[in-house]
Design a protein around this motif. Structure first.
Motif, PDB file in Angstrom:
ATOM      1  N   GLU A  54       0.819  -1.219   0.000  1.00 16.53           N
ATOM      2  CA  GLU A  54       0.000   0.000   0.000  1.00 16.53           C
ATOM      3  C   GLU A  54       0.847   1.259   0.000  1.00 16.53           C
ATOM      4  N   GLY A  55       2.166   1.094   0.004  1.00 21.94           N
ATOM      5  CA  GLY A  55       3.059   2.240   0.068  1.00 21.94           C
ATOM      6  C   GLY A  55       3.472   2.523   1.498  1.00 21.94           C
ATOM      7  N   THR A  80      12.754   8.698  -7.395  1.00 24.15           N
ATOM      8  CA  THR A  80      11.670   9.112  -8.287  1.00 24.15           C
ATOM      9  C   THR A  80      12.230   9.545  -9.636  1.00 24.15           C
ATOM     10  N   GLU A  86       7.457   6.024  -6.865  1.00 27.43           N
ATOM     11  CA  GLU A  86       6.564   7.153  -7.120  1.00 27.43           C
ATOM     12  C   GLU A  86       5.878   7.535  -5.828  1.00 27.43           C
ATOM     13  N   ARG A  87       5.456   8.789  -5.772  1.00 28.75           N
ATOM     14  CA  ARG A  87       4.684   9.279  -4.624  1.00 28.75           C
ATOM     15  C   ARG A  87       3.218   9.328  -5.037  1.00 28.75           C
ATOM     16  N   ARG A  88       2.355   8.853  -4.129  1.00 27.07           N
ATOM     17  CA  ARG A  88       0.906   8.916  -4.351  1.00 27.07           C
ATOM     18  C   ARG A  88       0.261   9.492  -3.102  1.00 27.07           C
ATOM     19  N   PRO A  89      -0.838  10.200  -3.266  1.00 24.19           N
ATOM     20  CA  PRO A  89      -1.540  10.703  -2.079  1.00 24.19           C
ATOM     21  C   PRO A  89      -2.057   9.536  -1.235  1.00 24.19           C
ATOM     22  N   SER A  90      -1.992   9.681   0.073  1.00 20.35           N
ATOM     23  CA  SER A  90      -2.514   8.664   0.971  1.00 20.35           C
ATOM     24  C   SER A  90      -4.031   8.691   0.919  1.00 20.35           C
ATOM     25  N   ARG A  94      -4.978  12.887   2.191  1.00 24.96           N
ATOM     26  CA  ARG A  94      -4.412  13.252   0.901  1.00 24.96           C
ATOM     27  C   ARG A  94      -3.266  14.250   1.005  1.00 24.96           C
ATOM     28  N   LYS A  97       1.920  11.867   1.471  1.00 22.30           N
ATOM     29  CA  LYS A  97       2.284  11.097   0.289  1.00 22.30           C
ATOM     30  C   LYS A  97       2.837   9.747   0.708  1.00 22.30           C
ATOM     31  N   THR A 102       7.912   1.303  -8.293  1.00 22.87           N
ATOM     32  CA  THR A 102       7.348   1.147  -9.636  1.00 22.87           C
ATOM     33  C   THR A 102       7.725  -0.247 -10.158  1.00 22.87           C
TER      34      THR A 102
END
Length: 153
Positions: A54-55, A80, A86-90, A94, A97, A102
């Motif tokens: 889930e990051g 990155t 990569e960074r994604r919003p939680s 949100r 990150k 990847t």
């Protein structure tokens, strides 16, 4: 000037021995990681990012690796830019990150892991399999177990 390193003042100092051992293992790891465009610190971030389905937050990375959050930002930026994370919003917040490996990062993690494992095994050839396991268990307890909170961080 010739100074013997095998002296009671040094060999009785666990901190000195751990520092020397760490340096030796980091150099061996960096030597093989260079072929993958990495060094130990970004490698550690990549492993954690790839292993967290889930990051993982940058704060969690800082806590686990014992690094300042600003160092983590630079390491994640580096990975990155290389296309490995990569960074994604939680989804929970949100503003935060999450860092995820990847597909390219997963491939590098797999290939580099084999090389690091072989390099470290080469450095630990004087130890039996049982001694290597015991060393890992003792170091894990030292790093993550009890003891004084004053030295953690």
């Amino acid at each position: 000037m010739d100074i013997e390193l095998d002296r009671p003042g040094l060999t009785d100092d666990v901190g000195f021995l751990l520092s020397r051992a760490s340096g030796r293992l980091v150099r061996a790891s960096n030597a093989v990681l260079a072929g993958h465009g990495l060094r130990v610190r970004p490698w550690s971030v990549l492993v954690l990012a790839c292993d967290a389905a889930e990051g993982v937050s940058q704060r969690e990375l800082a806590d686990v690796l014992g690094l300042d959050p600003s160092q983590i930002v630079l390491l994640v930026d580096e990975l990155t830019a290389a296309g490995l994370v990569e960074r994604r919003p939680s989804p929970a917040d949100r503003r935060n990150k999450l860092v995820l490996g990847t597909a390219a990062g997963q491939a590098v993690r797999t290939a580099a892991a084999r090389d690091v494992e072989l390099a470290l095994a080469g450095e630990l050839t004087d130890f039996s399999a049982g001694e290597r396991q015991l060393l890992q268990e003792l170091l894990t307890r030292l790093v993550f177990g009890g003891g004084s909170a004053a030295g953690r961080g």
